[in-house]
Design an enzyme around this catalytic site. Structure first.
Site, PDB file in Angstrom:
ATOM      1  N   GLU A 300      14.383   1.810 116.700  1.00 59.50           N
ATOM      2  CA  GLU A 300      13.564   1.957 117.864  1.00 59.50           C
ATOM      3  C   GLU A 300      14.343   2.154 119.090  1.00 59.50           C
ATOM      4  OE1 GLU A 300      10.676   2.406 117.670  1.00 59.50           O
ATOM      5  OE2 GLU A 300      10.486   2.181 115.344  1.00 59.50           O
ATOM      6  N   HIS A 303      15.249   5.582 120.047  1.00 59.29           N
ATOM      7  CA  HIS A 303      14.204   6.370 120.648  1.00 59.29           C
ATOM      8  C   HIS A 303      14.338   6.433 122.110  1.00 59.29           C
ATOM      9  CE1 HIS A 303      12.139   7.688 117.185  1.00 59.29           C
ATOM     10  NE2 HIS A 303      11.851   6.590 116.593  1.00 59.29           N
TER      11      HIS A 303
END
Length: 865
Positions: A300, A303
């Protein structure tokens, strides 16, 4: 299938050419009504063709007021079908829309959760990937970025976290409005909000090239004492440092909050300035040796660069951000997170799933044109994430790690803050490597399916290697059994355009026996092209005991072994000196098993020998899962009990031998709990549940107890009191686990209750999946036979209106997979022959049908061996 995309690609291209969106100012009122949210947005945008018409998206049951450039518009006249139609635009425009949105039940858009433990309220706002119009009116497409500012009216005592930093807030304990700093060049679907009675578990600072990044970790109040929660901030900090160093681009966000939220659908979602994490990961965070949570957090964090800073112009390149984030997360795990052999975990966990998905009729290319977001989201996630990352590993092997990373740096530097295409990224890699990679992209990204590599080894009379060729078989143009029983074609746009022979840069490992294991004595590199490639480097060397192509897992390809190698691998139970290459061999053995090339009993015996010996492999959990699938589905039903008992006995023996308290011991204990079958094994499980007779070092924690209850429930050996006690002990997943365990019971009433609950209108996504997960159990055919027909008459119509990913998961879980016979195939064919079946559900039925054919072929092969 319900439409979830606001526009098609053609409409998005036209709107993107017409508009320049400058800003969104969003106000959400969470305080006035506990059943719905009042949303007001002011959008400022330019129109390149004054006088033109376009549309915005808004999916609200009540649009209260619309004004455009000071003119009040009647919502009844301009809003229809989720679109707000705008005509006669000026060069500069101001659009204000006031609407009321209900809370959703599927964790998308706006959802509300009340903690049963203390009554505290929480609101989650997740717009990604297609739910922004269910939160505020917007121009919802990836290529239109704008400055986004948010204000939230919240009840007293609430904490609010969003993409931007807090600039103003009510006094402590008072209600009022929270205001957040504007976030520049953000997509509408990136707006995110976590609000409620959260507490801050830890704070970290990352002092990077672009300044200090504040990292806060939050959770709901009743989970504040969760063990290991404080690890999250440190993992994120280390990941950010790794990515800045690898990519040469500063962290794009000045702050990064990590919030463990209730009722989140995926494991985690990362958007500018905010990561939302599923609470179910908290149990695994308590284990310092567990690798999943750090990998999810690192994925994550990546990202922020790929997905937030740069993203594809349209949904056909959704894979760009997901595959790159996956690749970078395992790189960070290897370099800074201290995880042992993370690429081994990738091989057995991610890559194995991608191989599986890529041989089914439902597979698609990594990158291909899609008409709307629904089509992109229907693409198998194993292809988007895992195959994409595997292809990147092959590119790194082909052009080198330095060139791969230089290309990524150039891509971020050139296109940061914009929307891109695949050609933009491939161009950066070509420039960095000095090699034209257009053909590589066509081979690897535009064509579906997995190549097969086989060694052709010839030995001379003196026992040396006479020649070694690598034979390459292209992916099948259409998977086996791709026509219906009435001869109609079932494969459409996913079929490969023709044979694709890819370029593979691989390593070939040479192994010799040392006692009961294999040791690598040499490794050579080869670039495989075409149907047959000579490897001259091994000519005249002494014949190895084993020769493994794709040593070190450099390429994405299915492999096979020559007979000499296969005999050595079986004799040593796949015990190689290199854990990553061992994972490659296990993947090949599992692929051979599901392809009816290796006997199911031989595969389960291999697993049992390794997990029960003194040197258990690193991928125990994956191997046990394969063994369960082999015994329950691919084996002749009469052999099921014996195969499960054999694996369970080995897992128990391994747990007794393992270092007390180690992750290996815990996984082996869980493996025993998952596979236990005979009376004595099941009786021992009951003792474990009562915290008796446990191996030294094993604790009956929630993870182990949940697995024990599942196994006992499938035998009809749990009481409601057992399940209620577990649900009370697990405030995160207990309710869902209880629902699954009740469904697992061999009882007609339990099956009927679970079936109805899974399909009930208004059921939350989480609980629908929990009920469905327990319906089909191998060996319970007498209770389940009536549900075969009901699947086709009840499930398919019921899920057709669901959001695409939820519909696909329910359709797979409720498919009559345990009834592997011609009747199930015929019923599937009859539905596939219809013209009214949507493409996402057609893909589910095609893949399930193909798996049934695999199961029947494996059983038939075992019968004739």
């Amino acid at each position: 299938m319900a439409e979830i995309s606001g526009c098609t690609e053609a409409e998005a291209e036209a709107r993107g050419a017409l508009l320049d969106v400058q800003s969104y100012a969003v106000l959400l009122d969470l305080a006035t009504d506990s059943r719905a949210v009042r949303s007001r947005v002011t959008i400022r945008f330019r129109c390149r063709q004054p006088g033109a018409a376009t549309f915005a998206e808004v999916r609200a049951p009540a649009v209260n007021r619309v004004t455009c450039n000071g003119e009040s518009l009647d919502p009844a006249e301009v809003v229809a079908g989720g679109r707000l139609h705008l005509r006669g635009l000026a060069e500069r425009n101001v659009l204000t829309v006031d609407a009321t949105f209900p809370y959703a039940r599927d964790g998308r858009g706006l959802s509300r959760f009340t903690d049963p433990a203390d009554g505290a309220g929480y609101v989650l706002g997740v717009c990604y990937p297609t739910s922004a119009p269910s939160v505020f009116c917007c121009f919802d497409q990836p290529g239109l970025r704008a400055e986004v500012s948010l204000a939230v009216a919240a009840p007293a005592g609430w904490d609010c976290v969003a993409n931007g930093a807090v600039t103003d807030r009510p006094a402590d304990g008072a209600d009022g409005t929270w205001r957040f700093a504007p976030v520049p060049r953000m997509k509408a679907h990136e707006l995110a909000l976590c609000a409620g009675e959260y507490v801050t578990a830890s704070r970290e600072e990352y002092r990077g090239a672009g300044g200090t990044v504040q990292i806060g970790v939050r959770c709901r109040r009743t989970l504040a004492g969760s063990t290991g929660l404080e690890r999250a901030g440190g993992v994120v900090r280390e990941a950010l440092a790794c990515y800045e160093q690898l990519l040469g681009v500063a962290c794009p966000s000045p702050k990064y909050d990590v919030v463990f939220v209730p009722d989140l659908g995926p494991l985690a979602v990362s958007l500018p300035g905010l990561m939302m994490v599923n609470e179910t990961l908290l149990q695994r965070m308590a284990d310092p040796e567990d690798d999943l949570v750090p990998l999810v957090l690192a994925h994550e964090a990546a990202h922020l660069w790929f997905g937030c800073l740069v993203e594809g112009r349209w949904w056909d390149d959704l894979w760009l951000s997901e595959a790159l984030a996956t690749y970078l997360s395992y790189t960070a795990a290897e370099q800074v997170l201290g995880l042992g052999s993370p690429w081994r975990a990738f091989c057995m966990r991610e890559q194995a799933a991608a191989y599986r998905a890529d041989v089914l009729p439902s597979t698609q290319p990594v990158s291909s044109r899609v008409d709307n977001a629904a089509d992109a989201l229907a693409r198998p996630s194993a292809i988007t994430y895992a195959k994409g990352a595997g292809v990147l590993r092959q590119l790194a092997a082909l052009i080198g790690d330095d060139a791969l990373r230089a290309g990524l740096r150039g891509y971020l530097t050139s296109y940061g803050g914009t929307a891109t295409t695949l050609a933009d990224l491939v161009g950066c890699w070509s420039a960095a490597s000095g090699r034209d990679l257009d053909e590589w992209a066509e081979q690897w990204l535009r064509a579906p399916g997995t190549s097969m590599l086989r060694p052709e080894l010839m030995l001379a009379e003196d026992g040396t290697v006479q020649s070694l060729f690598i034979a390459q078989e292209p992916p099948a143009a259409a998977p086996p059994a791709a026509t219906s029983s009435v001869g109609q074609p079932l494969i459409g746009h996913n079929a490969a355009p023709g044979p694709v022979l890819r370029t593979h840069r691989i390593a070939i490992g040479v192994y010799q026996r040392e006692g009961d294991r294999l040791r690598r004595t040499d490794v050579v590199d080869a670039e495989v092209t075409g149907a047959r490639t000579l490897v001259p480097e091994l000519a005249a060397v002494p014949a190895p005991d084993a020769l493994v192509i794709n040593d070190g897992d450099l390429t994405f390809a299915r492999i096979r072994f020559d007979q000499r190698t296969l005999r050595a691998l079986v004799a040593c139970a796949m015990d190689l000196s290199d854990p990553l290459t061992e994972a490659v061999c296990w993947n090949a053995a599992w692929d051979m098993t599901t392809s009816a090339e290796m006997d199911v009993a031989e595969f389960t015996d291999l697993v049992a020998r390794r997990i029960g010996g003194g040197r258990p492999p690193a991928g125990i959990a994956e191997l046990v899962a394969h063994a369960i699938t082999a015994a329950d589905y691919y084996a002749v039903p009469a052999l099921r009990a014996g195969l499960r008992e054999r694996v369970a006995g080995a897992a128990l023996d391994g747990a007794s031998r393992a270092r007390p308290g180690s992750r290996t011991q815990r996984v082996l204990a869980s493996g025993f709990a998952a596979t236990a079958h005979g009376e004595s094994q099941v009786a021992l499980l009951r003792e474990w549940l009562n915290e008796a007779s446990l191996p030294d070092g094993v604790a009956a924690d929630l993870e182990l107890r949940g697995q024990i209850l599942a196994t006992l429930s499938a035998r009809g050996l749990t009481t409601d009191e057992d399940l209620d006690a577990f649900a009370a002990a697990d405030p995160v997943a207990g309710e869902a686990r209880r629902a699954t365990c009740r469904a697992l019971r061999p009882d007609p009433a339990a099956k009927e209750s679970a079936w109805k609950a899974a399909l009930a209108e208004g059921q939350s996504r989480r609980m629908a999946l929990a009920h469905a997960r327990g319906v089909w159990v191998a060996g319970q055919d007498e209770f389940l036979a009536p549900y075969r027909k009901r699947y086709f008459t009840e499930v398919l119509p019921a899920v057709a209106g669901h959001e695409v990913s939820a519909a696909g998961r329910l359709a797979r879980l409720l498919y009559p997979a345990t009834l592997a016979d011609s009747a199930t195939i015929a019923a599937t064919d009859a539905v596939l022959a219809r013209s009214d079946l949507g493409e996402p559900l057609r893909a589910v039925l095609l893949e399930q049908r193909a798996v049934l054919h695999q199961v029947l072929a494996a059983r038939a092969a075992a019968t004739f061996r």
